[in-house]
Design an enzyme around this catalytic site. Structure first.
Site, mmCIF file in Angstrom:
data_model
loop_
_atom_site.group_PDB
_atom_site.id
_atom_site.type_symbol
_atom_site.label_atom_id
_atom_site.label_comp_id
_atom_site.label_asym_id
_atom_site.label_seq_id
_atom_site.Cartn_x
_atom_site.Cartn_y
_atom_site.Cartn_z
ATOM 1 N N LYS A 12 84.655 2.201 29.908
ATOM 2 C CA LYS A 12 84.830 3.625 29.584
ATOM 3 C C LYS A 12 86.261 3.943 29.183
ATOM 4 C CE LYS A 12 80.910 5.925 31.626
ATOM 5 N NZ LYS A 12 80.396 7.040 32.434
ATOM 6 N N LYS A 67 69.539 -1.790 24.269
ATOM 7 C CA LYS A 67 68.793 -0.808 25.064
ATOM 8 C C LYS A 67 68.658 0.527 24.339
ATOM 9 C CE LYS A 67 70.048 0.383 29.317
ATOM 10 N NZ LYS A 67 70.643 0.365 30.676
ATOM 11 N N LYS A 116 70.957 7.159 23.896
ATOM 12 C CA LYS A 116 71.127 8.470 23.250
ATOM 13 C C LYS A 116 72.178 8.419 22.150
ATOM 14 C CE LYS A 116 74.668 9.987 26.442
ATOM 15 N NZ LYS A 116 74.932 9.261 27.647
#
Ligand code: TRP
Length: 353
Positions: A134, A216, A219
């Site tokens: 992140k 995967k 979004k």
């Protein structure tokens, strides 16, 4: 020095359930309301949750405190948090049988989070892969919260003394850190925290992106991602555009390695209809992808329709939704406050009562 125990992994579909009507085992999980829920979340996890509520005492919460480690639009965060709660209920999580709550409405999370930050080492947090990922992604906002996030997650977990913490593979490292912090604390102050096990269910399908069947469903690639609130036309269009494989045989056959696109669609079809791969291969024998893809789309539309309609109804019913999260926060606080009081006493804070 405190020894770091390795985590005894509990990879199972079903942990042993005690037959006696004794206290139920406790399960807890948090989900960040950082994006709209999608088919991967549903078929991979949420679909199994409703069935657990008779066997376990379950706590599920919207981890909104965690969400602000990355910058959010306030109105959207609020809306998503409520929409997620409505969707959980619509997906079959009964708020009477499960404690559903919003993390920021239970102050003990932030309070224990701070205490545990003081028992988590800089070095430990530096090794967390999610932090590394992140901070790589959000270079302009590598804040202290992002770094200390696993201590807050440890607080989320330890407050409720759960036996199991169902998480995805990506969160295992955080559960392991939770165990280490809990053991460290216990070794100083006695038996305060219960040591939780991660619970990585074998069941639950791993769903890949419709346009990127190698990664995967996510979004961040919306054209290959079916959101639970998508309308039927949108879902049909996404399935029509799903990537299939460019192999010469062009038949519906499960082969994850050489036919990832078709295999992903088969997996979705199988999870939704309960049909085996062999049955699906037979059903579409001699028919091309042009028949197969819309068929998968149709069955997903049929499955999601009642969920979407129910969630839309619940979202409009503000009084009901409010009663659910108020009740959830109360129930959660009752458990969490007890653990927090114990911790405050142990570390030497003066009690008000
Ligand atoms: N960190 C988890 C995630 O990003 C969400 C989460 C927060 C969580 N607190 C938790 C999961 C406690 C399980 C238990 O997906």
């Amino acid at each position: 020095m405190i020894g770091e125990k390795t985590m005894s992994e509990n990879v199972s579909g079903d942990p042993q359930i005690q037959t006696q009507a004794e206290k139920k085992k406790v399960m807890l999980s948090g989900i960040q309301p950082s994006g709209d829920l999608h088919l991967g979340n549903y078929l991979g996890a949420i679909i199994n949750w409703g069935a657990r509520s008779d066997e376990f005492d379950c706590f599920y919460f919207m981890a909104d405190l965690h969400t602000i480690t990355v910058r959010q639009e306030p109105a959207k965060l609020r809306q998503r948090t409520l929409e997620q709660l409505a969707l959980y209920i619509a997906c079959g999580l009964d708020p009477e049988k499960n404690t559903l709550f919003i993390q920021s409405q239970v102050p003990a999370h932030a309070q224990l989070g701070w205490v545990l930050e003081c028992y988590t080492q800089f070095g430990e947090l530096s090794r967390m892969t999610q932090f590394k990922d992140k901070s790589e992604k959000h270079k302009d906002n590598i804040n202290a919260g992002l770094f200390a996030y696993p201590s807050l997650m440890a607080a989320d977990i330890l407050l409720y003394r759960p036996d199991y913490v169902p998480v995805g593979e990506d969160q295992k490292q955080h559960v392991e850190l939770t165990r280490n912090v809990a053991e460290r604390f216990n070794s100083i102050y006695g038996d305060v925290f219960k040591i939780p096990e991660p619970y990585i269910a074998k069941t639950g399908a791993r769903i890949y992106g419709l346009t990127t069947p190698d990664s995967k469903m996510s979004k961040s690639i919306p054209e290959g991602c079916v959101f639970l609130m998508d309308d039927p036309d949108t879902i049909a269009r996404k399935f029509k555009r799903a990537v299939t494989d460019s192999d010469t045989e062009r038949c519906v056959r499960f082969d994850r390695e050489n036919k990832p696109g078709v295999s992903n669609l088969m997996n979705i079809y199988s999870t939704v209809t309960g049909k085996s791969f062999e049955e699906i291969e037979k059903e579409f024998e001699g028919k091309g992808y042009g028949v197969f893809k819309p068929a998968v789309g149709e069955c997903v539309i049929d499955t999601l329709r009642p969920i979407r309609e129910e969630a839309s109804r619940i979202i409009k019913d503000k009084a009901y939704l409010e009663s659910v999260y108020k009740n959830g926060a109360e129930r959660a606080s009752r458990v969490a406050d007890r653990t927090l009081a114990k911790v405050y006493k142990k570390v030497g804070f003066v009690s008000l009562k």
